[in-house]
Design an enzyme around this catalytic site. Structure first.
Site, PDB file in Angstrom:
ATOM      1  N   SER A   1      -5.388 -14.325   2.162  1.00  0.00           N
ATOM      2  CA  SER A   1      -6.276 -13.317   1.592  1.00  0.00           C
ATOM      3  C   SER A   1      -6.509 -13.642   0.125  1.00  0.00           C
ATOM      4  CB  SER A   1      -5.631 -11.930   1.732  1.00  0.00           C
ATOM      5  OG  SER A   1      -6.422 -10.932   1.123  1.00  0.00           O
TER       6      SER A   1
ATOM      7  N   GLN B   1     -15.495  10.136   6.510  1.00  0.00           N
ATOM      8  CA  GLN B   1     -15.892   8.796   6.071  1.00  0.00           C
ATOM      9  C   GLN B   1     -15.818   7.809   7.234  1.00  0.00           C
ATOM     10  OE1 GLN B   1     -13.438   7.809   2.692  1.00  0.00           O
ATOM     11  NE2 GLN B   1     -14.713   8.953   1.254  1.00  0.00           N
TER      12      GLN B   1
ATOM     13  N   TYR C   1       0.847  -1.190   0.000  1.00  0.00           N
ATOM     14  CA  TYR C   1       0.000   0.000   0.000  1.00  0.00           C
ATOM     15  C   TYR C   1       0.887   1.245   0.000  1.00  0.00           C
ATOM     16  CZ  TYR C   1      -3.973  -3.014   1.336  1.00  0.00           C
ATOM     17  OH  TYR C   1      -4.949  -3.989   1.378  1.00  0.00           O
TER      18      TYR C   1
END
Length: 334
Positions: free
Chosen positions: A149, A287, A53
């Protein structure tokens, strides 16, 4: 905040997991620190990041944000996705897993990772090598638990067998894509996880924003939206006309019942007893506030019946759906 044991482990995780994919990128460091502090005060103890990321900046941001309360947090990160175009700076070889974990530890500023996932299947590499590398890291104390994952159910089952063979605890968690317009995990993956005692930590409950209702069928997305920026994973996994139709119907139902489409979408995932925790990944502080407000809504049998009319159990919104992260492997012509 409520908590649940992660699979057959003694580890208790919050039902909401703070997703840090945007941290160090679209979410600046100061905003990320405010979100982490607020999440901690709200009882969240589970945070999810990955080495790839923003080329490691997410891990660095997470590490700085949790440094004063490191042992209060369950930190999950991932290995396996490419960190460069070099062949051995990606995948699930022992060489790369060991090197990548050392780099993650340094970026996070910690001497252990609570939960290490393999980010996605390395289709040509042997699963046994990956599991044995995880076993060594667990014995060294650098990793407490491991998980998978974006795995198919059969790979999850084989990973369980290999963990038994290696003499280590089975995977603590599996992380599948799961939302109203992507229900395929219900067919094999969630039952397999329950059978083997593996916790389920789902991601993308709002289908990367589609289920908020902000995208209208037949209308070009705004340039300030994820779809408008042509986010590659959104276009691969979620951006389908049929999903926009589902989101519109969800928004209409939400208005009729006095709530919002995104509240319904998040509560639908949380209402599944097979799910241990749901990753909610904010870009902004607003958010995050929105996620937490939506998580408090009660689920009803009428809601459940309505969703099943939109997308059948075990199905997606479209027969044309084919995510390249989840290729069909059973056709071997020639």
């Amino acid at each position: 905040m409520s908590y649940t044991y992660l699979g057959n482990t003694g580890l208790q995780v919050s039902k909401i997991c703070l997703g840090a994919m945007m941290f160090g990128g679209q979410t600046d460091v100061a905003t990320a620190q405010r979100i982490v502090s607020k999440a901690y005060d709200q009882g969240v103890n589970f945070i999810d990041t990955a080495d790839m990321y923003h080329s490691g900046e997410s891990e660095r941001t997470v590490g700085a944000a949790i440094a004063s309360r490191r042992d209060d947090w369950i930190v999950a990160t991932k290995v396996g996705n490419p960190m460069s175009d070099r062949p051995n700076e990606q995948g699930t070889s022992r060489k790369w897993i060991m090197r990548a974990v050392e780099a993650s530890l340094e970026r996070i500023g910690t001497d252990y990772i609570d939960l290490l996932y393999v980010h996605r299947a390395d289709f040509k590499a042997p699963l046994g090598e990956m599991v044995r590398a995880f076993a060594d890291l667990i014995r060294q104390g650098k990793v407490r638990y491991f998980g998978v994952s974006n795995f198919k159910a059969w790979r999850l089952a084989e990973t369980v067998r290999l963990a038994d063979e290696a003499g280590i605890d089975r995977p603590a968690a599996t992380q599948p894509l799961y939302n109203i317009v992507n229900r395929e995990a219900e067919v094999e993956h969630l039952p397999a996880a329950a059978h083997y005692g593996v916790g389920v930590v789902t991601y993308s409950p709002l289908a990367r924003g589609i289920l908020t209702g902000k995208y209208a069928p037949g209308v070009a997305p705004g340039t300030d939206t994820r779809a408008g920026r042509a986010d590659p994973r959104m276009l691969q996994a979620e951006w389908r006309e049929e999903s926009l139709d589902v989101a519109q119907a969800l928004a209409d139902y939400a208005q009729h019942t006095g709530t919002t489409a995104s509240a319904l979408a998040l509560q639908w995932v949380l209402a599944n007893r097979a799910v241990s925790s749901v990753i909610c990944g904010p870009r902004t502080e607003a958010q995050w506030d929105d996620y937490m407000a939506k998580a408090r809504r009660a689920w009803t049998s009428e809601d459940e019946a309505f969703i099943d009319q939109l997308v059948l159990p075990g199905k997606t919104s479209s027969l044309r759906h084919l995510d390249p992260h989840h290729p069909v492997e059973g056709r071997c012509a020639g």
